[in-house]
Structure formats: structure tokens, C-alpha cells
Design a protein around this motif. Structure first.
Motif, mmCIF file in Angstrom:
data_model
loop_
_atom_site.group_PDB
_atom_site.id
_atom_site.type_symbol
_atom_site.label_atom_id
_atom_site.label_comp_id
_atom_site.label_asym_id
_atom_site.label_seq_id
_atom_site.Cartn_x
_atom_site.Cartn_y
_atom_site.Cartn_z
ATOM 1 N N TRP A 142 9.224 66.516 -13.995
ATOM 2 C CA TRP A 142 10.087 65.332 -13.912
ATOM 3 C C TRP A 142 10.231 64.854 -12.476
ATOM 4 O O TRP A 142 10.213 63.664 -12.208
ATOM 5 C CB TRP A 142 11.457 65.645 -14.506
ATOM 6 C CG TRP A 142 11.457 65.893 -15.977
ATOM 7 C CD1 TRP A 142 10.528 65.452 -16.886
ATOM 8 C CD2 TRP A 142 12.411 66.646 -16.727
ATOM 9 N NE1 TRP A 142 10.846 65.882 -18.149
ATOM 10 C CE2 TRP A 142 12.005 66.613 -18.084
ATOM 11 C CE3 TRP A 142 13.566 67.340 -16.391
ATOM 12 C CZ2 TRP A 142 12.703 67.245 -19.098
ATOM 13 C CZ3 TRP A 142 14.287 67.979 -17.392
ATOM 14 C CH2 TRP A 142 13.867 67.941 -18.731
ATOM 15 N N LEU A 184 18.741 60.642 -13.193
ATOM 16 C CA LEU A 184 17.629 60.589 -14.140
ATOM 17 C C LEU A 184 17.087 59.172 -14.248
ATOM 18 O O LEU A 184 17.831 58.202 -14.104
ATOM 19 C CB LEU A 184 18.073 61.062 -15.525
ATOM 20 C CG LEU A 184 17.952 62.558 -15.825
ATOM 21 C CD1 LEU A 184 18.745 63.394 -14.836
ATOM 22 C CD2 LEU A 184 18.392 62.851 -17.255
ATOM 23 N N SER A 185 15.811 59.065 -14.510
ATOM 24 C CA SER A 185 15.174 57.755 -14.684
ATOM 25 C C SER A 185 15.553 57.141 -16.022
ATOM 26 O O SER A 185 16.081 57.822 -16.914
ATOM 27 C CB SER A 185 13.650 57.905 -14.616
ATOM 28 O OG SER A 185 13.186 58.605 -15.775
ATOM 29 N N ASP A 234 11.126 61.113 -12.385
ATOM 30 C CA ASP A 234 12.164 61.016 -13.414
ATOM 31 C C ASP A 234 13.486 61.634 -12.968
ATOM 32 O O ASP A 234 14.521 61.425 -13.605
ATOM 33 C CB ASP A 234 11.695 61.684 -14.705
ATOM 34 C CG ASP A 234 10.639 60.855 -15.420
ATOM 35 O OD1 ASP A 234 10.811 59.626 -15.494
ATOM 36 O OD2 ASP A 234 9.641 61.441 -15.888
ATOM 37 N N THR A 235 13.470 62.435 -11.898
ATOM 38 C CA THR A 235 14.685 62.961 -11.284
ATOM 39 C C THR A 235 14.565 62.799 -9.774
ATOM 40 O O THR A 235 13.465 62.593 -9.255
ATOM 41 C CB THR A 235 14.922 64.450 -11.621
ATOM 42 O OG1 THR A 235 13.844 65.226 -11.078
ATOM 43 C CG2 THR A 235 15.023 64.674 -13.112
ATOM 44 N N GLN A 255 7.011 63.185 -11.352
ATOM 45 C CA GLN A 255 6.824 61.889 -12.012
ATOM 46 C C GLN A 255 7.874 60.861 -11.607
ATOM 47 O O GLN A 255 7.788 59.703 -12.020
ATOM 48 C CB GLN A 255 6.861 62.075 -13.536
ATOM 49 C CG GLN A 255 5.711 62.887 -14.090
ATOM 50 C CD GLN A 255 5.851 63.167 -15.581
ATOM 51 O OE1 GLN A 255 6.936 63.054 -16.148
ATOM 52 N NE2 GLN A 255 4.753 63.561 -16.217
ATOM 53 N N ARG A 308 13.444 56.197 -18.270
ATOM 54 C CA ARG A 308 12.571 56.798 -19.282
ATOM 55 C C ARG A 308 13.114 58.145 -19.757
ATOM 56 O O ARG A 308 13.232 58.387 -20.971
ATOM 57 C CB ARG A 308 11.161 56.990 -18.704
ATOM 58 C CG ARG A 308 10.208 57.700 -19.655
ATOM 59 C CD ARG A 308 8.818 57.815 -19.087
ATOM 60 N NE ARG A 308 8.779 58.596 -17.845
ATOM 61 C CZ ARG A 308 7.651 58.868 -17.193
ATOM 62 N NH1 ARG A 308 6.495 58.384 -17.644
ATOM 63 N NH2 ARG A 308 7.686 59.578 -16.085
ATOM 64 N N LEU A 309 13.467 59.035 -18.815
ATOM 65 C CA LEU A 309 13.964 60.346 -19.209
ATOM 66 C C LEU A 309 15.326 60.232 -19.892
ATOM 67 O O LEU A 309 15.613 60.961 -20.855
ATOM 68 C CB LEU A 309 14.074 61.256 -17.977
ATOM 69 C CG LEU A 309 14.538 62.692 -18.229
ATOM 70 C CD1 LEU A 309 13.675 63.379 -19.281
ATOM 71 C CD2 LEU A 309 14.526 63.490 -16.922
ATOM 72 N N THR A 310 16.144 59.313 -19.444
ATOM 73 C CA THR A 310 17.439 59.087 -20.080
ATOM 74 C C THR A 310 17.270 58.718 -21.545
ATOM 75 O O THR A 310 17.983 59.239 -22.423
ATOM 76 C CB THR A 310 18.215 57.982 -19.349
ATOM 77 O OG1 THR A 310 18.555 58.442 -18.033
ATOM 78 C CG2 THR A 310 19.487 57.605 -20.091
ATOM 79 N N GLN A 363 14.861 59.502 -23.497
ATOM 80 C CA GLN A 363 14.422 60.683 -24.232
ATOM 81 C C GLN A 363 15.592 61.636 -24.497
ATOM 82 O O GLN A 363 15.636 62.299 -25.536
ATOM 83 C CB GLN A 363 13.322 61.400 -23.441
ATOM 84 C CG GLN A 363 12.036 60.595 -23.336
ATOM 85 C CD GLN A 363 11.021 61.251 -22.416
ATOM 86 O OE1 GLN A 363 11.385 61.971 -21.485
ATOM 87 N NE2 GLN A 363 9.737 60.999 -22.658
ATOM 88 N N TRP A 413 20.699 57.401 -16.643
ATOM 89 C CA TRP A 413 20.456 56.068 -16.079
ATOM 90 C C TRP A 413 21.303 55.005 -16.779
ATOM 91 O O TRP A 413 21.533 55.072 -17.992
ATOM 92 C CB TRP A 413 18.983 55.704 -16.226
ATOM 93 C CG TRP A 413 18.624 54.351 -15.679
ATOM 94 C CD1 TRP A 413 18.204 54.055 -14.418
ATOM 95 C CD2 TRP A 413 18.652 53.104 -16.385
ATOM 96 N NE1 TRP A 413 17.979 52.708 -14.282
ATOM 97 C CE2 TRP A 413 18.248 52.096 -15.476
ATOM 98 C CE3 TRP A 413 18.999 52.737 -17.694
ATOM 99 C CZ2 TRP A 413 18.161 50.758 -15.847
ATOM 100 C CZ3 TRP A 413 18.930 51.410 -18.059
ATOM 101 C CH2 TRP A 413 18.509 50.433 -17.139
#
Length: 282
Positions: free
Chosen positions: A149, A123-124, A154-155, A152, A126-128, A130, A236
Motif C-alpha cells: 500500500w 488512506l487513498s 495508498d498510505t 502504491q 481507492r483503499l478507502t 475497499q 479518505w
């Protein structure tokens, strides 16, 4: 009689991630399971936060802590395994959130003569963020969320959206470096004890998991891969110091030319470890 399974979860000063892992596991576990949190020396504040945020489990949850003396993940995992009497051990990192069928998937893959090498989705940052703040619930996400995701960045993959327990090509008889991950790894307790667990003489980050797999192969076990089944979401984090990686890598290379089975300093050498605190959390 059903096989008892213990999930040994490595953690160190990252309770926000650990809580997400535990929340994902809690609804999947029954009374026949065990949870052991293998703590590599987290601060008192982090331990207190864990106690305050621990989700409700229908199985026993234990916390095994030893003093912080640097990166000693092998020892923490060994101590965690020692705290359990389960027949089957699943090692998981405290920043790897299991998917919704993680428990049944690992138990379905358990087979005499094999260890299971799990899979992960990165995970990125940013997503982490969240996820740990509760803005995103990974287990409630839709396929559309997953596609978004991935698009973008994010994964790093979409494999976790396919659940295929009987996928071909799972088993490998020869040692292979690629994708060995102690952050999602399972084996029978008897096999773990036979090789004396993780080798604690590996200092710093790197390749203690490859060493374990090599010795399991020397014992006569084969690898079973957990793709399309046992995926975890790897949250992340900043990269750990890898100052000892080349030394550890060379050790495994040297051992690959031998028939060594037992760790030079492993789980049986922890029988009288000082400063270890084992606490039941529920």
C-alpha cells in the motif's frame, strides 16, 4: 479500581466509515469501557443504518444526536463527553479506524498532567473504498500488505507497523501547532471540564483542536505524542470547506498571547441544549 474510559466518536452522515471504526473497537473493549457516538446531525436514514449494522459490544454504547445546523463538531464532541461519566476520554472521528492495540495503547499512555495527541495514517480513495465495502480488513492486513500500500501510494506512512509503547521523545512541555488532531485525542475528564471543553464559538472547519490544546497548556498540562502506539487509519474523504480557517487560526494566535484557560462557549454551556437526543443502542 480500574480507570473507566469512554471513546467519543464524532460522525456525520457517513455510516459506512463509522461501522468500520466500531468493528475495530468492539473486540478491544471490555465492560469498563463506554462508547458514545457524537452525531453532528446525521439524517434519519443514516441513524437507522447505524442501528442495523452496530457490532456487538461488551460495554455500553450510546448515540447522542443534535440537529444539523452546519459544521458544529465542537458542540457534538462536547455533547458526547457530557453523555459519559468515564474518568478518561478518548476522542475519535468516525472515519478513523483504530489499530488492533488502540485501546490498550491509549490507556497505557494515560498519565496525570498530560493529554495524548494520537497519530494517524492517511488512506487513498481507492483503499478507502475497499475498506468500506469489506474487501479489505485493515486489522487483518499483513506487513506485506502495508508495504504494498505504501509503495502504491495508498498510505502515507509505515509507522503503524511498529508498536513501541516506551518510545522516547513522547513528552513536550511547550505548545506546538504541528500534528494536533482532535480525530485521535485523549485526556482526563477533569482536565476537559476544567477548560470547559471544546470552544463552540469557533465556527466552521479549523483549529478548534489547537485552541483546546493551547488552553490545556495554559492549565499546566503537557503534551504526550502517540506515535508508534495509537495510530488510526484515516479513511479518505473530500476536503471540508475551509472558509473560516484563517479566522480560526488568527483567534488561536491571539489567545496564545494570553493565559486564557476556559472556552468562551463550551461544555458547561450545553447543560440545557435543545433538540439533543440521547439513545442507548445496546
Amino acid at each position: 479500581m480500574a480507570v473507566t474510559t469512554c471513546f467519543v466518536i464524532l460522525t456525520y452522515n457517513r455510516v459506512d466509515a463509522l461501522v468500520q471504526v466500531l468493528r475495530a473497537l468492539a473486540p478491544q473493549c471490555t465492560a469498563q469501557h463506554e462508547i458514545v457516538i457524537a452525531d453532528d446531525g446525521s439524517s434519519a436514514a443514516h441513524v437507522a443504518a447505524l442501528r442495523a449494522q452496530l457490532p456487538k459490544f461488551s460495554c455500553a454504547v450510546s448515540h447522542v444526536w443534535h440537529p444539523d445546523t452546519g459544521f458544529t463538531a465542537s458542540q457534538a464532541r462536547n455533547l458526547g463527553a457530557m453523555a459519559s461519566q468515564a474518568e478518561y476520554l478518548v476522542f475519535l472521528d468516525g472515519d478513523c479506524v483504530p489499530n488492533a492495540h488502540f485501546v490498550k495503547a491509549h490507556e497505557a499512555l494515560a498519565e496525570a498532567g498530560y493529554f495524548v495527541n494520537g497519530n494517524r495514517v492517511l488512506l487513498s480513495e481507492r483503499l478507502t473504498q475497499q475498506v468500506v465495502t469489506g474487501e479489505v480488513d485493515l486489522l487483518a492486513a499483513s506487513a506485506w500488505d502495508g508495504l504494498r500500500w505504501r509503495f502504491q501510494g495508498d498510505t502515507n506512512k509505515l509507522a503503524h507497523w511498529v508498536y513501541w509503547p516506551q518510545a522516547p521523545g513522547r513528552c513536550e512541555s511547550q505548545f506546538r501547532w504541528k500534528q494536533i488532531r482532535s480525530c485521535n485525542f485523549a485526556l482526563w475528564r477533569r482536565d476537559f471540564m476544567a477548560v470547559n471543553g471544546f470552544d463552540e464559538s469557533f465556527e466552521g472547519w479549523g483549529h478548534e483542536d489547537a485552541d483546546l490544546v493551547l488552553r490545556l497548556h495554559h492549565l499546566g498540562l503537557s503534551r504526550k505524542n502517540g506515535f508508534f502506539s495509537t495510530e488510526v487509519f484515516h479513511l479518505w474523504h473530500r476536503q471540508n470547506s475551509r472558509h473560516a480557517e484563517s479566522v480560526n487560526y488568527q483567534r488561536v494566535i491571539e489567545r496564545s498571547h494570553t493565559d486564557i484557560v476556559e472556552a468562551s462557549r463550551g461544555i458547561r454551556d450545553n447543560l440545557s441544549s435543545e433538540g439533543v437526543v440521547v439513545t442507548a443502542l445496546n
